[in-house]
Motif scaffolding. Structure first.
Motif, PDB file in Angstrom:
ATOM      1  N   CYS A  63      -8.752  37.434 -35.188  1.00  0.00           N
ATOM      2  CA  CYS A  63     -10.115  37.727 -35.912  1.00  0.00           C
ATOM      3  C   CYS A  63      -9.926  36.958 -37.167  1.00  0.00           C
ATOM      4  O   CYS A  63      -9.266  36.789 -38.008  1.00  0.00           O
ATOM      5  CB  CYS A  63     -10.070  39.154 -36.475  1.00  0.00           C
ATOM      6  N   GLN A  68     -13.321  38.440 -40.097  1.00  0.00           N
ATOM      7  CA  GLN A  68     -13.016  38.896 -41.228  1.00  0.00           C
ATOM      8  C   GLN A  68     -13.981  39.367 -42.359  1.00  0.00           C
ATOM      9  O   GLN A  68     -14.124  40.611 -43.101  1.00  0.00           O
ATOM     10  CB  GLN A  68     -11.938  38.078 -42.264  1.00  0.00           C
ATOM     11  N   ASN A 114     -11.772  41.890 -50.124  1.00  0.00           N
ATOM     12  CA  ASN A 114     -12.530  41.816 -49.186  1.00  0.00           C
ATOM     13  C   ASN A 114     -13.465  40.610 -49.204  1.00  0.00           C
ATOM     14  O   ASN A 114     -14.297  40.539 -48.596  1.00  0.00           O
ATOM     15  CB  ASN A 114     -13.305  43.089 -48.579  1.00  0.00           C
ATOM     16  N   THR A 116     -14.699  36.787 -49.354  1.00  0.00           N
ATOM     17  CA  THR A 116     -14.509  35.507 -48.842  1.00  0.00           C
ATOM     18  C   THR A 116     -14.964  34.307 -49.596  1.00  0.00           C
ATOM     19  O   THR A 116     -16.040  34.737 -50.182  1.00  0.00           O
ATOM     20  CB  THR A 116     -14.695  35.293 -47.344  1.00  0.00           C
ATOM     21  N   ALA A 279      -6.838  41.617 -34.940  1.00  0.00           N
ATOM     22  CA  ALA A 279      -6.611  41.406 -36.169  1.00  0.00           C
ATOM     23  C   ALA A 279      -5.014  41.511 -36.645  1.00  0.00           C
ATOM     24  O   ALA A 279      -4.284  42.144 -36.005  1.00  0.00           O
ATOM     25  CB  ALA A 279      -7.176  42.509 -37.159  1.00  0.00           C
ATOM     26  N   ASP A 281      -3.700  41.217 -39.925  1.00  0.00           N
ATOM     27  CA  ASP A 281      -3.762  41.300 -41.418  1.00  0.00           C
ATOM     28  C   ASP A 281      -2.285  41.796 -41.895  1.00  0.00           C
ATOM     29  O   ASP A 281      -1.951  41.475 -43.156  1.00  0.00           O
ATOM     30  CB  ASP A 281      -4.644  42.152 -41.899  1.00  0.00           C
ATOM     31  N   SER A 338      -9.584  35.479 -47.294  1.00  0.00           N
ATOM     32  CA  SER A 338     -10.103  36.868 -47.406  1.00  0.00           C
ATOM     33  C   SER A 338      -9.298  37.746 -47.835  1.00  0.00           C
ATOM     34  O   SER A 338      -8.248  37.392 -48.575  1.00  0.00           O
ATOM     35  CB  SER A 338     -10.372  37.147 -45.753  1.00  0.00           C
TER      36      SER A 338
END
Length: 420
Positions: A63, A68, A114, A116, A279, A281, A338
């Motif tokens: 992702c 994102q 959150n 970007t 993802a 993350d 991000s």
């Protein structure tokens, strides 16, 4: 790029600091913030893993930037699910610990994670001039901050975060289905200076013993002469001590000192599906060593935006596969970020995954500058960008909740982890 002279690296660091000072000292200070509490709710035993997965050097279908930006903000239940974690012990057994997350609403600026930047990035792995530096100076490579970098026996790198803990990437020990081969006997290598083994020791030993008696006589005579010589004798003794010290240091070479891993901890949500992509993350893991080391380690840190750093610059060192046995350092500017990932163009090769990404800022209320880890280098990722597969270098950033979890793993007591 070849071996880096010490003077060059120091000059580059000085320029970065000067740039920060020119822009205003207060702007480049470690922010003080409260982080949430991670607490274990219950721990249940799981079946022993098979340790059958192959080590991964690249993750495809990840992702990326566009993906994102479209992810919904995770709920409290989502975060607690992502942060629940598995522990694999030295004897091959495994447990799952479910966690609760407390005081999350008290974390200032949580909505910023959150965001970007929205700028387009360029494609980069290692193109044109290789910007990596090999730390060839053996004393430099075994001193802070480079001495915090370690090698993981599955082929990755890591960074020391306590006297007995190493932070690395989750994909270095797990493929999303099973633990990789070798994790059951996982080891961590620390660079240490060791004396060279001398060949023909017995022969030289005999010669040394044979020379000892004559040497004693000479030393005895020398003592008398030095007593008579006064200051000249003292200068001679000082020169002798310096010469012996140089010979002793010159005989030493850096090599890995390996330590077994007592247990590993991986967040449950490190690899999860997002539509047709995955993802990563939470691509980080913590390794607890069987025996504590005596080297300096690096603290964790949290920053709201890398773009506010001097030149947006990050640093990390690792053991890249194309330069076996050598410590490789690099720095570069972050071009995209991000809430959970840092996109950058630091040249890197497989083997550097798991390296600790750090920056250097001033401590609040002090003139002292301090390095802290703000991310874990996840490696080269392939993602869908504007309908085309592209690769980029990415690091998993340490957010307040990740800081809380890693700190909880290290200390076993979340009350010690309130301030980032």
């Amino acid at each position: 790029m070849g071996p880096a002279p010490l003077c060059l690296l120091l000059s580059l660091t000085a320029l970065a600091v000067a740039a920060g000072l020119a822009a205003g000292e207060d702007e480049y200070t470690w922010p003080q913030r409260k982080v949430p509490l991670v607490r274990g709710k219950r721990t249940v035993p799981l079946s022993s893993p098979g340790f059958t997965a192959e080590a991964q050097h690249e993750l495809r279908g990840t992702c990326g930037i566009e993906c994102q930006s479209q992810l919904p903000r995770p709920s409290l239940a989502d975060l607690e699910s992502f942060l629940s974690y598995e522990t694999v012990y030295e004897n091959g057994t495994r447990t799952l610990t479910e966690v609760s997350l407390q005081d999350l609403e008290e974390v200032p600026g949580n909505e910023a994670w959150n965001a970007t930047s929205g700028r387009r990035r360029r494609r980069r792995e290692v193109y044109g001039t290789d910007s990596r530096f090999t730390i060839a100076d053996k004393h430099f490579s075994t001193n802070y901050p480079f001495s915090t970098t370690v090698k993981v026996s599955t082929g990755c790198s890591g960074i020391l975060v306590s006297p007995k803990h190493v932070l690395t990437a989750a994909h270095c020990i797990h493929d999303g289905q099973d633990y990789v081969k070798g994790v059951k006997r996982l080891r961590v290598g620390l660079l240490k200076l060791r004396s060279k083994r001398r060949k023909g020791g017995r022969e030289r030993g005999g010669k040394e013993r044979g020379d000892k008696e004559s040497g004693d006589k000479e030393r005895g005579g020398g003592r008398k002469e030095r007593r008579k010589g006064g200051e000249g004798g003292r200068r001679e003794r000082r020169r002798g001590r310096k010469s012996r010290s140089r010979r002793s240091v010159g005989d030493q070479q850096p090599s890995f000192r390996w330590t077994r891993v007592k247990q590993t901890q991986v967040p449950k949500g490190w690899l999860r599906g997002v539509g047709e992509e995955v993802a990563v993350d939470y691509d980080y893991a913590l390794l607890e060593l069987k025996r504590p080391h005596k080297q300096r380690f690096m603290d964790l840190g949290v920053i709201p935006s890398v773009q506010k750093l001097p030149a947006g610059r990050i640093h990390f060192s690792g053991f890249d596969d194309d330069r076996p046995g050598q410590l490789v350092y690099r720095f570069c500017s972050v071009s995209e970020e991000s809430g959970d990932l840092l996109y950058q163009y630091c040249d890197a090769k497989p083997g550097s995954s798991g390296s600790g990404v750090y920056v250097r800022l001033k401590e609040p209320g002090k003139k002292k500058w301090k390095r802290k880890i703000i991310g874990v280098f996840s490696g080269h990722h392939w993602v869908d960008v504007n309908g085309a597969q592209q690769d980029y270098n990415v690091a998993v950033r340490i957010t307040p909740v990740k800081y809380a979890q890693i700190c909880y793993w290290v200390h076993g007591d979340s009350s010690q982890c309130r301030d980032a």
